[in-house]
Design an enzyme around this catalytic site. Sequence first.
Site, PDB file in Angstrom:
ATOM      1  N   TYR A  21      39.601   4.593  49.240  1.00  0.00           N
ATOM      2  CA  TYR A  21      39.089   5.441  47.696  1.00  0.00           C
ATOM      3  C   TYR A  21      39.080   4.562  46.603  1.00  0.00           C
ATOM      4  O   TYR A  21      38.361   4.874  45.458  1.00  0.00           O
ATOM      5  CB  TYR A  21      40.186   6.499  47.475  1.00  0.00           C
ATOM      6  CG  TYR A  21      39.687   7.743  48.313  1.00  0.00           C
ATOM      7  CD1 TYR A  21      39.579   7.677  49.571  1.00  0.00           C
ATOM      8  CD2 TYR A  21      39.638   8.874  47.951  1.00  0.00           C
ATOM      9  CE1 TYR A  21      39.441   8.632  50.186  1.00  0.00           C
ATOM     10  CE2 TYR A  21      39.343  10.333  48.433  1.00  0.00           C
ATOM     11  CZ  TYR A  21      39.280  10.076  49.754  1.00  0.00           C
ATOM     12  OH  TYR A  21      38.822  11.288  50.450  1.00  0.00           O
ATOM     13  N   GLY A 130      33.549  25.852  44.278  1.00  0.00           N
ATOM     14  CA  GLY A 130      33.284  26.497  45.394  1.00  0.00           C
ATOM     15  C   GLY A 130      33.585  27.958  45.537  1.00  0.00           C
ATOM     16  O   GLY A 130      33.096  28.872  46.568  1.00  0.00           O
ATOM     17  N   TYR A 131      34.478  28.512  44.526  1.00  0.00           N
ATOM     18  CA  TYR A 131      35.108  29.871  44.858  1.00  0.00           C
ATOM     19  C   TYR A 131      34.869  30.609  43.419  1.00  0.00           C
ATOM     20  O   TYR A 131      35.531  31.781  43.523  1.00  0.00           O
ATOM     21  CB  TYR A 131      36.594  29.725  45.389  1.00  0.00           C
ATOM     22  CG  TYR A 131      36.718  29.011  46.582  1.00  0.00           C
ATOM     23  CD1 TYR A 131      36.239  29.519  47.666  1.00  0.00           C
ATOM     24  CD2 TYR A 131      36.991  27.719  46.729  1.00  0.00           C
ATOM     25  CE1 TYR A 131      36.111  29.023  48.896  1.00  0.00           C
ATOM     26  CE2 TYR A 131      37.030  26.950  48.003  1.00  0.00           C
ATOM     27  CZ  TYR A 131      36.474  27.579  48.927  1.00  0.00           C
ATOM     28  OH  TYR A 131      36.471  26.957  50.257  1.00  0.00           O
ATOM     29  N   GLU A 198      47.031  21.525  47.453  1.00  0.00           N
ATOM     30  CA  GLU A 198      46.310  22.588  46.523  1.00  0.00           C
ATOM     31  C   GLU A 198      46.724  23.769  46.768  1.00  0.00           C
ATOM     32  O   GLU A 198      46.619  24.959  46.037  1.00  0.00           O
ATOM     33  CB  GLU A 198      44.553  22.300  47.118  1.00  0.00           C
ATOM     34  CG  GLU A 198      43.642  23.303  46.254  1.00  0.00           C
ATOM     35  CD  GLU A 198      42.131  22.970  46.455  1.00  0.00           C
ATOM     36  OE1 GLU A 198      41.580  21.998  45.884  1.00  0.00           O
ATOM     37  OE2 GLU A 198      41.660  23.478  47.450  1.00  0.00           O
TER      38      GLU A 198
END
Length: 249
Positions: A21, A130-131, A198
């Site tokens: 990363y 996304g939600y 999360e």
Amino acid sequence: MSSDKDQVRQVLGIMASEVRYTQFLKYFLESAEQQYFVGYRVRYYIFTDKPEEIPLVKLGNERYLTVIKVPSSNRWQEITLRRMEKVEKLIESLLANEADYVFSLDVDTKFYGHWGAESLGRLVGAIHPGYYKTSRNQFPYERRPESHAFIPLEEGDYYYGGAVIGGLVKDVLQLAKTCRKQLEADAAKSIEAVWQEESHLNKYFIYNKPSKLLSPEYLWQDLKAKTKEVKVIRFSQVIKNYAAVRPNP
Ligand SMILES: CC(=O)N[C@H]1[C@@H](OP(=O)(O)OP(=O)(O)OC[C@H]2O[C@@H](n3ccc(=O)[nH]c3=O)[C@H](O)[C@@H]2O)O[C@H](CO)[C@H](O)[C@@H]1O
Ligand SMILES: [Mn+2]
């Protein structure tokens, strides 16, 4: 609460950048220098197993970077799970007297727009891009009662993204410590919540409501199509090849 510049000692960004990363850091840092708390004292803390790969990015006045070496992991889940512990330790060892506010951020991201004092609050969460249109019983909360991240179908306000957690140093410490303990209790029972830290964050926010909610402007995904309702994108997850950047599937 005043968020006048002179009254905020320092704002911090903490991020993990492990395994492959580090490749995201150049854009992350360059764009943060343009957009993230410009005019404030900022210190970036980067956790990495590869300090030699941290890019040299020119930082503005009163902006600093500290690299913290951590051991490598073979599982990406391990890396995200341990973020809570890293945030907790860092606040306890270094930040308590140094800063007023802290944000923990994903590094596979870029800033496209201004992110400043309007985002500050006692405890800050961001609605997952996304939600935000999903109904509560469809949120990807942990649904197995064996996990400490368990949330029953009739509970919960929003689905928060794990990529942005912020607030006063004291309040973020409380969050990180609680989630770290719950993660350990799960690990002792050999259970890993569906979305790792999360899931635990979402559980924490039900009983310790954020005092400030950031809209998906502050947590977008480059792969998502532009929508009418989100007009400004400030911070967004870059498109990545998961197989190429993560240590395991
Ligand atoms: C938009 C959003 O809210 N994304 C969350 C989501 O997926 P993501 O797909 O965004 O997870 P991710 O792969 O970006 O991992 C989260 C973060 O952990 C670090 N990392 C991860 C893997 C690795 O090999 N090396 C490394 O350094 C890095 O800082 C990365 O940004 O779910 C994760 C938990 O499962 C985290 O809660 C992420 O924040
Ligand atoms: Mn990410």
